[in-house]
Design a protein around this motif. Structure first.
Motif, mmCIF file in Angstrom:
data_model
loop_
_atom_site.group_PDB
_atom_site.id
_atom_site.type_symbol
_atom_site.label_atom_id
_atom_site.label_comp_id
_atom_site.label_asym_id
_atom_site.label_seq_id
_atom_site.Cartn_x
_atom_site.Cartn_y
_atom_site.Cartn_z
ATOM 1 N N ASP A 13 0.807 -1.217 0.000
ATOM 2 C CA ASP A 13 0.000 0.000 0.000
ATOM 3 C C ASP A 13 0.848 1.278 0.000
ATOM 4 O OD1 ASP A 13 -2.372 1.437 -0.045
ATOM 5 O OD2 ASP A 13 -2.509 1.538 2.154
ATOM 6 N N PHE A 14 1.817 1.368 -0.916
ATOM 7 C CA PHE A 14 2.511 2.631 -1.130
ATOM 8 C C PHE A 14 2.885 2.753 -2.602
ATOM 9 C CE2 PHE A 14 6.075 -0.208 0.026
ATOM 10 C CZ PHE A 14 7.010 0.070 -0.959
ATOM 11 N N ASP A 15 3.100 3.983 -3.053
ATOM 12 C CA ASP A 15 3.403 4.236 -4.455
ATOM 13 C C ASP A 15 4.883 4.018 -4.741
ATOM 14 O OD1 ASP A 15 0.765 4.954 -5.003
ATOM 15 O OD2 ASP A 15 1.113 7.059 -4.468
ATOM 16 N N TYR A 16 5.165 3.500 -5.933
ATOM 17 C CA TYR A 16 6.538 3.201 -6.335
ATOM 18 C C TYR A 16 7.133 4.335 -7.173
ATOM 19 C CZ TYR A 16 5.337 -1.756 -5.319
ATOM 20 O OH TYR A 16 4.957 -2.935 -4.740
ATOM 21 N N PHE A 17 8.466 4.387 -7.191
ATOM 22 C CA PHE A 17 9.172 5.261 -8.123
ATOM 23 C C PHE A 17 8.899 4.798 -9.553
ATOM 24 C CE2 PHE A 17 11.680 6.103 -4.330
ATOM 25 C CZ PHE A 17 12.068 7.430 -4.477
ATOM 26 N N THR A 18 8.757 5.762 -10.458
ATOM 27 C CA THR A 18 8.593 5.419 -11.870
ATOM 28 C C THR A 18 9.936 4.984 -12.450
ATOM 29 O OG1 THR A 18 9.086 7.657 -12.636
ATOM 30 C CG2 THR A 18 6.771 7.141 -12.114
ATOM 31 N N LEU A 19 9.879 4.323 -13.598
ATOM 32 C CA LEU A 19 11.111 3.932 -14.281
ATOM 33 C C LEU A 19 11.939 5.169 -14.629
ATOM 34 C CD1 LEU A 19 12.894 1.758 -15.641
ATOM 35 C CD2 LEU A 19 11.508 2.062 -17.716
ATOM 36 N N GLU A 20 11.277 6.209 -15.137
ATOM 37 C CA GLU A 20 12.018 7.411 -15.533
ATOM 38 C C GLU A 20 12.751 8.027 -14.350
ATOM 39 O OE1 GLU A 20 11.263 11.815 -17.530
ATOM 40 O OE2 GLU A 20 10.081 10.091 -18.207
ATOM 41 N N GLN A 21 12.085 8.123 -13.210
ATOM 42 C CA GLN A 21 12.738 8.709 -12.032
ATOM 43 C C GLN A 21 13.891 7.844 -11.552
ATOM 44 O OE1 GLN A 21 11.738 11.831 -10.625
ATOM 45 N NE2 GLN A 21 13.808 11.598 -9.791
ATOM 46 N N SER A 22 13.688 6.542 -11.582
ATOM 47 C CA SER A 22 14.725 5.612 -11.144
ATOM 48 C C SER A 22 15.967 5.715 -12.029
ATOM 49 C CB SER A 22 14.183 4.183 -11.159
ATOM 50 O OG SER A 22 15.100 3.285 -10.564
ATOM 51 N N ILE A 23 15.752 5.756 -13.351
ATOM 52 C CA ILE A 23 16.874 5.874 -14.288
ATOM 53 C C ILE A 23 17.553 7.234 -14.126
ATOM 54 C CG2 ILE A 23 17.556 5.910 -16.716
ATOM 55 C CD1 ILE A 23 16.652 3.151 -15.613
ATOM 56 N N TYR A 24 16.761 8.277 -14.014
ATOM 57 C CA TYR A 24 17.327 9.618 -13.867
ATOM 58 C C TYR A 24 18.214 9.703 -12.626
ATOM 59 C CZ TYR A 24 17.766 14.580 -12.871
ATOM 60 O OH TYR A 24 18.280 15.809 -12.578
ATOM 61 N N ASP A 25 17.726 9.229 -11.494
ATOM 62 C CA ASP A 25 18.496 9.316 -10.245
ATOM 63 C C ASP A 25 19.766 8.476 -10.322
ATOM 64 O OD1 ASP A 25 16.569 10.992 -9.234
ATOM 65 O OD2 ASP A 25 15.574 9.446 -8.030
ATOM 66 N N THR A 26 19.683 7.335 -10.998
ATOM 67 C CA THR A 26 20.865 6.479 -11.161
ATOM 68 C C THR A 26 21.923 7.169 -12.001
ATOM 69 O OG1 THR A 26 19.442 4.511 -11.070
ATOM 70 C CG2 THR A 26 21.669 4.209 -11.916
ATOM 71 N N VAL A 27 21.515 7.698 -13.144
ATOM 72 C CA VAL A 27 22.463 8.322 -14.072
ATOM 73 C C VAL A 27 23.018 9.620 -13.491
ATOM 74 C CG1 VAL A 27 22.741 9.322 -16.379
ATOM 75 C CG2 VAL A 27 21.385 7.241 -16.070
ATOM 76 N N LYS A 28 22.186 10.371 -12.799
ATOM 77 C CA LYS A 28 22.655 11.621 -12.181
ATOM 78 C C LYS A 28 23.787 11.330 -11.215
ATOM 79 C CE LYS A 28 21.099 15.575 -9.452
ATOM 80 N NZ LYS A 28 19.955 16.196 -8.712
ATOM 81 N N GLN A 29 23.653 10.299 -10.419
ATOM 82 C CA GLN A 29 24.702 9.950 -9.457
ATOM 83 C C GLN A 29 25.984 9.519 -10.179
ATOM 84 O OE1 GLN A 29 24.354 6.254 -7.136
ATOM 85 N NE2 GLN A 29 24.717 7.453 -5.283
ATOM 86 N N ILE A 30 25.830 8.727 -11.242
ATOM 87 C CA ILE A 30 26.992 8.317 -12.020
ATOM 88 C C ILE A 30 27.661 9.509 -12.687
ATOM 89 C CG2 ILE A 30 27.744 6.951 -14.027
ATOM 90 C CD1 ILE A 30 25.435 4.994 -13.368
ATOM 91 N N ALA A 31 26.851 10.433 -13.184
ATOM 92 C CA ALA A 31 27.382 11.630 -13.847
ATOM 93 C C ALA A 31 28.211 12.473 -12.880
ATOM 94 C CB ALA A 31 26.247 12.450 -14.429
ATOM 95 N N VAL A 32 27.695 12.656 -11.669
ATOM 96 C CA VAL A 32 28.429 13.440 -10.659
ATOM 97 C C VAL A 32 29.733 12.744 -10.301
ATOM 98 C CG1 VAL A 32 28.381 14.252 -8.283
ATOM 99 C CG2 VAL A 32 26.357 14.542 -9.737
ATOM 100 N N ALA A 33 29.666 11.415 -10.142
ATOM 101 C CA ALA A 33 30.858 10.658 -9.755
ATOM 102 C C ALA A 33 31.951 10.742 -10.825
ATOM 103 C CB ALA A 33 30.491 9.205 -9.497
ATOM 104 N N ASN A 34 31.521 10.893 -12.083
ATOM 105 C CA ASN A 34 32.468 10.932 -13.199
ATOM 106 C C ASN A 34 32.747 12.332 -13.713
ATOM 107 O OD1 ASN A 34 33.082 7.955 -14.144
ATOM 108 N ND2 ASN A 34 30.906 7.987 -13.632
ATOM 109 N N ASN A 35 32.220 13.338 -12.971
ATOM 110 C CA ASN A 35 32.455 14.748 -13.323
ATOM 111 C C ASN A 35 32.039 15.087 -14.750
ATOM 112 O OD1 ASN A 35 33.718 15.457 -10.785
ATOM 113 N ND2 ASN A 35 35.494 14.277 -11.455
ATOM 114 N N TRP A 36 30.865 14.617 -15.155
ATOM 115 C CA TRP A 36 30.385 14.944 -16.490
ATOM 116 C C TRP A 36 29.901 16.406 -16.522
ATOM 117 C CZ3 TRP A 36 26.979 10.002 -17.433
ATOM 118 C CH2 TRP A 36 27.831 8.916 -17.659
#
Length: 338
Positions: free
Chosen positions: A315-338
């Motif tokens: 009984d709770f709402d899930y993260f969407t695929l788009e949000q999940s992918i965005y948050d994943t890539v954003k973290q990778i981008a920061v880690a790699n100084n893009w």
């Protein structure tokens, strides 16, 4: 005093998010790690006085968890998240099947013998335990919380993918069989997530190669415009939702004796590629070409997923695929100084 739960495999991707869920909601957590060095790193990362660790060097060893439970009678809940998830093996029986089954049975035996105060046990299984390859591409088939894969042990030994899929089913079945045969004094639920996406809990965990599920996103970022997008697909759920599902299932009696199918729709690698291109336009020129087919057409070839019982319990709402992918890539981008 706060309720104390034990989480095996505490340095894992899902486990770390799950530890945070429990700490954030006032629990005390004892995690098992393979070495003191890993344990000390975990404590430094969380910096929370309600987190401690014990060393369990090899979950396959008989009695592996006995001493930890003898030393900590305050534990009232046990979450078994430790199980191998990788495809880099030439011996699936030795590296996947046996560790998964022995680890699970060692946990349950230790709880039955030395965890008198433990009332709730969660085993992190997988969608793989529910998935039969032949039915996955059958649009008239409906998979739900009662589905099991049909792999035999000898078939599961043939390659790494079969070994992983088999290991999840055999380990989970061992848990339910233990409950039926031993009739211990605790309630059991299993959580069966599909592919798990989403950011690492700690930025320093972003490395060149990520854990198996998250690496599916990372590998697309490693491609060039001249490459071809892999033909990978499946169902998914964000790691933060998987972690929350563990806490909610622990707290709710409605989860007792149930398998919980954790998913929020399907994806393909092309869909992931298109989300990255949309949300990170600066990467568009270096990404491979998108898919020729629409997502709807691709997904029309898959079986249907019915997780209605699970959603009613959680009984709770899930993260969407788009949000999940965005948050994943954003973290990778920061880690790699893009």
């Amino acid at each position: 005093m706060s309720t104390t739960v034990f989480i095996s495999g505490a340095t894992g991707y899902i486990a770390q998010h799950t530890i945070k869920q429990f700490l954030d909601h006032g629990y005390s957590v004892i995690g098992s790690v393979r070495s003191h060095a890993k344990g000390e790193k975990l404590l430094k990362s969380f910096d929370n006085s309600r987190l401690s660790y014990v060393v369990v060097a090899d979950i396959q060893q008989e009695g592996a968890f006995d001493q930890a439970l003898k030393d900590h009678p305050e534990i009232t809940g046990f979450l078994h998240t430790a199980s191998p998830f990788h495809f880099s093996t030439d011996d699936p029986e030795k590296d996947l099947l046996i560790p998964a089954v022995k680890g699970t049975t060692n946990v349950l035996r230790a709880i039955a013998d030395h965890g008198a105060n433990i009332k709730k046990v969660l085993v992190t299984s997988s969608y793989a335990a529910m998935m039969t390859f032949g039915d996955e591409m059958n649009p008239s088939y409906v998979r739900d919380e009662l589905s099991w894969n049909d792999l035999k042990w000898d078939d599961a030994k043939q390659n790494a993918i079969a070994g992983y899929v088999g290991s999840k089913a055999f380990a989970e079945k061992a848990a339910w069989e233990f409950l039926e045969m031993e009739k211990p004094g605790f309630q059991l639920a299993t959580l069966n997530p599909a592919y798990v996406f989403g950011p690492q809990l700690f930025d320093e965990e972003v490395k060149g190669t990520l854990n198996t599920s998250a690496e599916m996103i990372n590998q697309i970022l490693k491609l060039t415009s001249a490459d071809v997008v892999p033909k990978e697909s499946g169902a998914f759920l964000d790691v933060r939702d998987v972690a929350k599902a563990h806490r909610v299932a622990f707290e709710k009696d409605e989860a007792n004796q149930h398998r919980l199918l954790l998913q929020n729709g399907r994806f393909t690698s092309h869909v992931i590629r298109d989300i990255i291109a949309k949300r990170f336009p600066q990467l568009e020129g270096r990404l491979p070409q998108g898919a020729a087919e629409s997502l709807a057409k691709i997904l029309s070839r898959y079986c249907k997923l019915d997780d209605s019982k699970t959603r009613k319990v959680l009984d709770f709402d899930y993260f969407t695929l788009e949000q999940s992918i965005y948050d994943t890539v954003k973290q990778i981008a920061v880690a790699n100084n893009w």
